[in-house]
Design a protein around this motif. Sequence first.
Motif, PDB file in Angstrom:
ATOM      1  N   ALA A  28      56.413  -3.492   3.587  1.00  0.00           N
ATOM      2  CA  ALA A  28      55.918  -4.818   3.191  1.00  0.00           C
ATOM      3  C   ALA A  28      55.298  -5.508   4.401  1.00  0.00           C
ATOM      4  N   ARG A  29      55.965  -5.373   5.546  1.00  0.00           N
ATOM      5  CA  ARG A  29      55.450  -5.999   6.771  1.00  0.00           C
ATOM      6  C   ARG A  29      54.110  -5.360   7.180  1.00  0.00           C
ATOM      7  N   ALA A  30      54.042  -4.034   7.081  1.00  0.00           N
ATOM      8  CA  ALA A  30      52.787  -3.342   7.434  1.00  0.00           C
ATOM      9  C   ALA A  30      51.670  -3.779   6.491  1.00  0.00           C
ATOM     10  N   GLY A  31      51.992  -3.953   5.213  1.00  0.00           N
ATOM     11  CA  GLY A  31      50.997  -4.391   4.232  1.00  0.00           C
ATOM     12  C   GLY A  31      50.461  -5.768   4.579  1.00  0.00           C
ATOM     13  N   GLU A  32      51.381  -6.631   5.014  1.00  0.00           N
ATOM     14  CA  GLU A  32      50.980  -7.997   5.380  1.00  0.00           C
ATOM     15  C   GLU A  32      50.030  -7.950   6.581  1.00  0.00           C
ATOM     16  N   PRO A  37      47.243  -6.827  -0.588  1.00  0.00           N
ATOM     17  CA  PRO A  37      48.001  -7.602  -1.575  1.00  0.00           C
ATOM     18  C   PRO A  37      49.006  -6.724  -2.331  1.00  0.00           C
ATOM     19  N   LEU A  38      50.114  -6.406  -1.665  1.00  0.00           N
ATOM     20  CA  LEU A  38      51.147  -5.593  -2.323  1.00  0.00           C
ATOM     21  C   LEU A  38      51.982  -6.490  -3.227  1.00  0.00           C
ATOM     22  N   VAL A  39      52.625  -5.922  -4.228  1.00  0.00           N
ATOM     23  CA  VAL A  39      53.547  -6.725  -5.029  1.00  0.00           C
ATOM     24  C   VAL A  39      54.683  -7.187  -4.114  1.00  0.00           C
ATOM     25  N   ASP A  40      55.376  -8.255  -4.502  1.00  0.00           N
ATOM     26  CA  ASP A  40      56.516  -8.650  -3.676  1.00  0.00           C
ATOM     27  C   ASP A  40      57.791  -7.981  -4.200  1.00  0.00           C
ATOM     28  N   ALA A  41      58.889  -8.209  -3.493  1.00  0.00           N
ATOM     29  CA  ALA A  41      60.133  -7.502  -3.830  1.00  0.00           C
ATOM     30  C   ALA A  41      60.623  -7.867  -5.232  1.00  0.00           C
ATOM     31  N   GLU A  42      60.351  -9.104  -5.671  1.00  0.00           N
ATOM     32  CA  GLU A  42      60.801  -9.498  -7.013  1.00  0.00           C
ATOM     33  C   GLU A  42      60.030  -8.733  -8.080  1.00  0.00           C
ATOM     34  N   VAL A  43      58.735  -8.551  -7.853  1.00  0.00           N
ATOM     35  CA  VAL A  43      57.942  -7.747  -8.808  1.00  0.00           C
ATOM     36  C   VAL A  43      58.366  -6.282  -8.728  1.00  0.00           C
ATOM     37  N   ASP A 128      55.430   7.274 -19.744  1.00  0.00           N
ATOM     38  CA  ASP A 128      56.346   6.264 -20.297  1.00  0.00           C
ATOM     39  C   ASP A 128      55.962   4.871 -19.833  1.00  0.00           C
ATOM     40  N   LEU A 129      55.413   4.811 -18.625  1.00  0.00           N
ATOM     41  CA  LEU A 129      55.020   3.516 -18.056  1.00  0.00           C
ATOM     42  C   LEU A 129      53.759   3.722 -17.230  1.00  0.00           C
ATOM     43  N   ILE A 130      52.821   2.801 -17.380  1.00  0.00           N
ATOM     44  CA  ILE A 130      51.609   2.832 -16.550  1.00  0.00           C
ATOM     45  C   ILE A 130      51.513   1.483 -15.840  1.00  0.00           C
ATOM     46  N   PHE A 131      51.372   1.536 -14.512  1.00  0.00           N
ATOM     47  CA  PHE A 131      51.216   0.299 -13.740  1.00  0.00           C
ATOM     48  C   PHE A 131      49.770   0.210 -13.275  1.00  0.00           C
ATOM     49  N   GLN A 132      49.059  -0.757 -13.796  1.00  0.00           N
ATOM     50  CA  GLN A 132      47.652  -0.964 -13.442  1.00  0.00           C
ATOM     51  C   GLN A 132      47.579  -2.027 -12.346  1.00  0.00           C
ATOM     52  N   ASP A 133      47.198  -1.606 -11.146  1.00  0.00           N
ATOM     53  CA  ASP A 133      47.099  -2.546 -10.023  1.00  0.00           C
ATOM     54  C   ASP A 133      45.867  -2.218  -9.169  1.00  0.00           C
ATOM     55  N   GLY A 134      44.818  -1.746  -9.837  1.00  0.00           N
ATOM     56  CA  GLY A 134      43.575  -1.410  -9.133  1.00  0.00           C
ATOM     57  C   GLY A 134      42.642  -2.608  -9.112  1.00  0.00           C
ATOM     58  N   ASP A 135      41.341  -2.337  -9.036  1.00  0.00           N
ATOM     59  CA  ASP A 135      40.411  -3.472  -8.945  1.00  0.00           C
ATOM     60  C   ASP A 135      40.247  -4.142 -10.310  1.00  0.00           C
ATOM     61  N   LYS A 136      40.115  -5.453 -10.238  1.00  0.00           N
ATOM     62  CA  LYS A 136      40.189  -6.262 -11.465  1.00  0.00           C
ATOM     63  C   LYS A 136      39.070  -5.952 -12.449  1.00  0.00           C
ATOM     64  N   ARG A 137      37.914  -5.594 -11.907  1.00  0.00           N
ATOM     65  CA  ARG A 137      36.789  -5.343 -12.820  1.00  0.00           C
ATOM     66  C   ARG A 137      36.942  -4.021 -13.565  1.00  0.00           C
ATOM     67  N   SER A 138      37.888  -3.191 -13.147  1.00  0.00           N
ATOM     68  CA  SER A 138      38.119  -1.927 -13.867  1.00  0.00           C
ATOM     69  C   SER A 138      39.212  -2.067 -14.933  1.00  0.00           C
TER      70      SER A 138
END
Length: 204
Positions: A28-32, A37-43, A128-138
């Motif tokens: 998380a620190r490296a991402g910052e 824009p990584l998800v936070d720990a709550e997400v 079973d689960l798909i997490f979409q976190d790519g570019d918004k226009r896609s």
Amino acid sequence: MGLIVPDAVERYLAGLNQLADPVLLEIARAGEQQGLPLVDAEVGGLLRVLATAVGATAILEIGTAIGYSGIWLAAALPANGMLVTMERDRKRAAQARENFVRAGVADRVTVMIGDASLMLAKVAGPFDLIFQDGDKRSYLPMLDRLVDLVRPGGLIVTDNVLWDGEVVPGFMAQATRKAEDTRAITEYNERLSRHPRLMTSIVP
Ligand SMILES: C[S@@+](CC[C@H](N)C(=O)[O-])C[C@H]1O[C@@H](n2cnc3c(N)ncnc32)[C@H](O)[C@@H]1O
């Protein structure tokens, strides 16, 4: 004051989140530092709960970055489970691979490097689960393929569909995001809410 969730509430939720995994904290620190824009720990915790609740053994993620959300997802998988995660930035994908090793989940993760809009044709579901976190226009162009890839009763989770409130007309005094991105998310949300094969809930 946070734009959607006030800072005090965010601090309260973060305070309840006792998981202080040193590898995750470091990533998380490296991402910052890299401005990612990584998800936070709550997400992350929500992703883990959702994956566990649907008994996920196969998960697809679009937008690996350096592996932070992927570690939360992979940690919810059983030993024979698999996370397939897609990233078009080679350097980030390489960092993610290292981070999956450090987090002890590399045996359950496949990192695919390239543009997800092309690679989605090459993967076989069901997931079973798909997490979409790519570019918004896609988001919208990829949606129907994701619906085909998710199993009946499975979940498609999309990050950041309120765009810090910017999708709500008049919420922001002045737009801070690219108008095309805001429009793309607005159209995506409208499509989700009317999609004949989906039941949708948006969580602020
Ligand atoms: C918001 S970051 C992902 C953060 C990550 N899910 C996390 O929370 O740890 C978005 C990432 O998606 C990647 N990306 C965006 N569009 C993509 C696409 N079409 N195919 C593959 N990767 C994409 C970007 O390079 C970026 O690293």
